[in-house]
Design a protein around this motif. Sequence first.
Motif, PDB file in Angstrom:
ATOM      1  N   LEU A  14       0.614  -1.341  -0.103  1.00  0.00           N
ATOM      2  CA  LEU A  14       0.041  -0.046  -0.024  1.00  0.00           C
ATOM      3  C   LEU A  14       0.782   1.164  -0.001  1.00  0.00           C
ATOM      4  CD1 LEU A  14      -2.598  -0.937   2.591  1.00  0.00           C
ATOM      5  CD2 LEU A  14      -2.631  -1.462   0.010  1.00  0.00           C
ATOM      6  N   ALA A  15       2.054   1.167   0.657  1.00  0.00           N
ATOM      7  CA  ALA A  15       2.957   2.375   0.683  1.00  0.00           C
ATOM      8  C   ALA A  15       4.434   1.992   0.352  1.00  0.00           C
ATOM      9  CB  ALA A  15       2.723   3.293   1.710  1.00  0.00           C
ATOM     10  N   VAL A  16       5.234   2.735  -0.083  1.00  0.00           N
ATOM     11  CA  VAL A  16       6.755   2.226  -0.440  1.00  0.00           C
ATOM     12  C   VAL A  16       7.553   3.527  -0.172  1.00  0.00           C
ATOM     13  CG1 VAL A  16       5.927   0.609  -2.203  1.00  0.00           C
ATOM     14  CG2 VAL A  16       6.642   2.937  -2.810  1.00  0.00           C
ATOM     15  N   THR A  17       8.854   3.093   0.283  1.00  0.00           N
ATOM     16  CA  THR A  17       9.909   4.084  -0.064  1.00  0.00           C
ATOM     17  C   THR A  17      10.962   3.584  -1.084  1.00  0.00           C
ATOM     18  OG1 THR A  17      11.238   5.366   1.476  1.00  0.00           O
ATOM     19  CG2 THR A  17      11.370   3.043   1.969  1.00  0.00           C
ATOM     20  N   TYR A  18      11.921   4.317  -0.830  1.00  0.00           N
ATOM     21  CA  TYR A  18      12.997   4.087  -2.151  1.00  0.00           C
ATOM     22  C   TYR A  18      14.320   4.182  -1.350  1.00  0.00           C
ATOM     23  CZ  TYR A  18       9.358   4.166  -5.631  1.00  0.00           C
ATOM     24  OH  TYR A  18       8.218   3.946  -6.138  1.00  0.00           O
ATOM     25  N   PHE A  19      15.265   2.996  -1.864  1.00  0.00           N
ATOM     26  CA  PHE A  19      16.605   3.217  -1.582  1.00  0.00           C
ATOM     27  C   PHE A  19      17.119   3.520  -3.041  1.00  0.00           C
ATOM     28  CE2 PHE A  19      15.047   1.056   1.974  1.00  0.00           C
ATOM     29  CZ  PHE A  19      15.914   1.522   3.149  1.00  0.00           C
ATOM     30  N   GLY A  20      17.526   4.597  -3.446  1.00  0.00           N
ATOM     31  CA  GLY A  20      18.040   4.949  -4.755  1.00  0.00           C
ATOM     32  C   GLY A  20      16.646   4.520  -5.634  1.00  0.00           C
ATOM     33  N   GLU A  21      17.146   3.651  -6.719  1.00  0.00           N
ATOM     34  CA  GLU A  21      15.947   3.202  -7.509  1.00  0.00           C
ATOM     35  C   GLU A  21      15.074   1.925  -7.046  1.00  0.00           C
ATOM     36  OE1 GLU A  21      15.365   4.856 -10.416  1.00  0.00           O
ATOM     37  OE2 GLU A  21      16.747   6.246  -9.968  1.00  0.00           O
ATOM     38  N   THR A  22      15.804   1.392  -5.908  1.00  0.00           N
ATOM     39  CA  THR A  22      15.064   0.311  -5.564  1.00  0.00           C
ATOM     40  C   THR A  22      13.693   0.780  -4.557  1.00  0.00           C
ATOM     41  OG1 THR A  22      17.009  -1.133  -5.146  1.00  0.00           O
ATOM     42  CG2 THR A  22      15.197  -1.801  -3.962  1.00  0.00           C
ATOM     43  N   GLU A  23      12.631   0.155  -4.949  1.00  0.00           N
ATOM     44  CA  GLU A  23      11.122   0.241  -4.116  1.00  0.00           C
ATOM     45  C   GLU A  23      11.146  -0.709  -3.109  1.00  0.00           C
ATOM     46  OE1 GLU A  23       7.529   1.166  -6.378  1.00  0.00           O
ATOM     47  OE2 GLU A  23       6.998  -0.854  -5.459  1.00  0.00           O
ATOM     48  N   MET A  24      10.843  -0.356  -1.815  1.00  0.00           N
ATOM     49  CA  MET A  24      10.924  -0.832  -0.884  1.00  0.00           C
ATOM     50  C   MET A  24       9.482  -0.874   0.093  1.00  0.00           C
ATOM     51  SD  MET A  24      12.167  -3.086   1.485  1.00  0.00           S
ATOM     52  CE  MET A  24      13.728  -3.328   0.420  1.00  0.00           C
ATOM     53  N   PRO A  25       8.892  -1.889   0.230  1.00  0.00           N
ATOM     54  CA  PRO A  25       7.760  -1.964   0.733  1.00  0.00           C
ATOM     55  C   PRO A  25       7.699  -1.177   2.368  1.00  0.00           C
ATOM     56  CG  PRO A  25       7.497  -3.782  -0.318  1.00  0.00           C
ATOM     57  CD  PRO A  25       8.850  -3.148  -0.487  1.00  0.00           C
ATOM     58  N   VAL A  26       6.590  -0.298   2.652  1.00  0.00           N
ATOM     59  CA  VAL A  26       6.517   0.081   3.881  1.00  0.00           C
ATOM     60  C   VAL A  26       5.047  -0.237   4.615  1.00  0.00           C
ATOM     61  CG1 VAL A  26       6.260   2.375   4.960  1.00  0.00           C
ATOM     62  CG2 VAL A  26       7.843   2.223   3.229  1.00  0.00           C
ATOM     63  N   VAL A  27       4.150  -0.321   3.904  1.00  0.00           N
ATOM     64  CA  VAL A  27       2.850  -0.757   4.620  1.00  0.00           C
ATOM     65  C   VAL A  27       2.327  -1.847   3.436  1.00  0.00           C
ATOM     66  CG1 VAL A  27       0.423  -0.068   5.151  1.00  0.00           C
ATOM     67  CG2 VAL A  27       2.469   1.850   5.358  1.00  0.00           C
ATOM     68  N   TRP A  28       1.957  -3.034   4.136  1.00  0.00           N
ATOM     69  CA  TRP A  28       1.251  -4.074   3.317  1.00  0.00           C
ATOM     70  C   TRP A  28       0.089  -4.465   4.022  1.00  0.00           C
ATOM     71  CZ3 TRP A  28       6.663  -5.080   4.306  1.00  0.00           C
ATOM     72  CH2 TRP A  28       7.053  -5.920   5.342  1.00  0.00           C
ATOM     73  N   THR A  29      -0.595  -5.290   3.351  1.00  0.00           N
ATOM     74  CA  THR A  29      -1.867  -6.157   4.087  1.00  0.00           C
ATOM     75  C   THR A  29      -1.395  -7.800   3.136  1.00  0.00           C
ATOM     76  OG1 THR A  29      -3.345  -5.810   2.294  1.00  0.00           O
ATOM     77  CG2 THR A  29      -3.292  -4.573   4.369  1.00  0.00           C
ATOM     78  N   LYS A  30      -1.857  -8.811   4.067  1.00  0.00           N
ATOM     79  CA  LYS A  30      -1.727 -10.231   3.531  1.00  0.00           C
ATOM     80  C   LYS A  30      -2.680 -10.956   4.193  1.00  0.00           C
ATOM     81  CE  LYS A  30       1.269 -13.279   4.272  1.00  0.00           C
ATOM     82  NZ  LYS A  30       2.388 -14.291   4.458  1.00  0.00           N
ATOM     83  N   GLN A  31      -2.985 -12.215   3.856  1.00  0.00           N
ATOM     84  CA  GLN A  31      -3.720 -13.348   4.533  1.00  0.00           C
ATOM     85  C   GLN A  31      -2.772 -14.259   5.138  1.00  0.00           C
ATOM     86  OE1 GLN A  31      -7.415 -11.632   4.522  1.00  0.00           O
ATOM     87  NE2 GLN A  31      -7.027 -13.869   4.929  1.00  0.00           N
ATOM     88  N   TYR A  32      -2.995 -14.776   6.185  1.00  0.00           N
ATOM     89  CA  TYR A  32      -2.286 -16.064   6.831  1.00  0.00           C
ATOM     90  C   TYR A  32      -3.343 -16.896   7.149  1.00  0.00           C
ATOM     91  CZ  TYR A  32       0.586 -18.890   9.580  1.00  0.00           C
ATOM     92  OH  TYR A  32       1.449 -20.033  10.073  1.00  0.00           O
TER      93      TYR A  32
END
Length: 216
Positions: free
Chosen positions: A154-172
Amino acid sequence: MKQALIVQGGWDGHQPKEVSEILAGLLREEGFEVEISDTLDAFLDVDKLKALDLIVPVWTMGSITKEQLNPLLEAVRSGVGIAGCHGGLGDSFRNETEFQYMVGGQWVAHPGNDGVHYKVCIKDKNNPLMAGLDDFDVVSEQYYMHVDPANQVLAVTYFGETEMPVVWTKQYGEGRVFYCSLGHQANIVAMPEVLTIMRRGMVWASERAGRPEGGR
């Protein structure tokens, strides 16, 4: 009235007691009855866990026994929601790969340590959990994580060109999982954007199949 359990402890540098009080306050505003425990033995009673709507671990690092972990995993698989932030959920129990699989990620590094100025970018603005939120700046630890490609990011940040998830959902199993990597200390959790994200995410995770989705 919905029932939530917050279990706080682990590394004190993440201010687990202060963060727990903030999250408990949000849940109480949403009509939850909240129990706060400072022992992982709160996970021993699987029947009690299964009667909950939401579990919020605020426990960085540390270790957990199988007798404590297995009831937690079983409860979430059965439909109990789990939600958390930063190392309190994304860097707990480093030897427990099934716990990491449930969460959908695991902390790896925070280049630059605390005090990094970075941007959080809303990736899925059509998702109700992100509705009305704009990209925002944070000065804190910037988490680089190993993440499950099945996560709904749902939201990300960046390390240079690398997109990194910050907020997520999932099922378990049948359980909803919500995670936000922000929240190094209580002052970050108390940011208006983070409060909104955590409020919505915890309420969302608490909704079982057949119930209308909550949040605001």
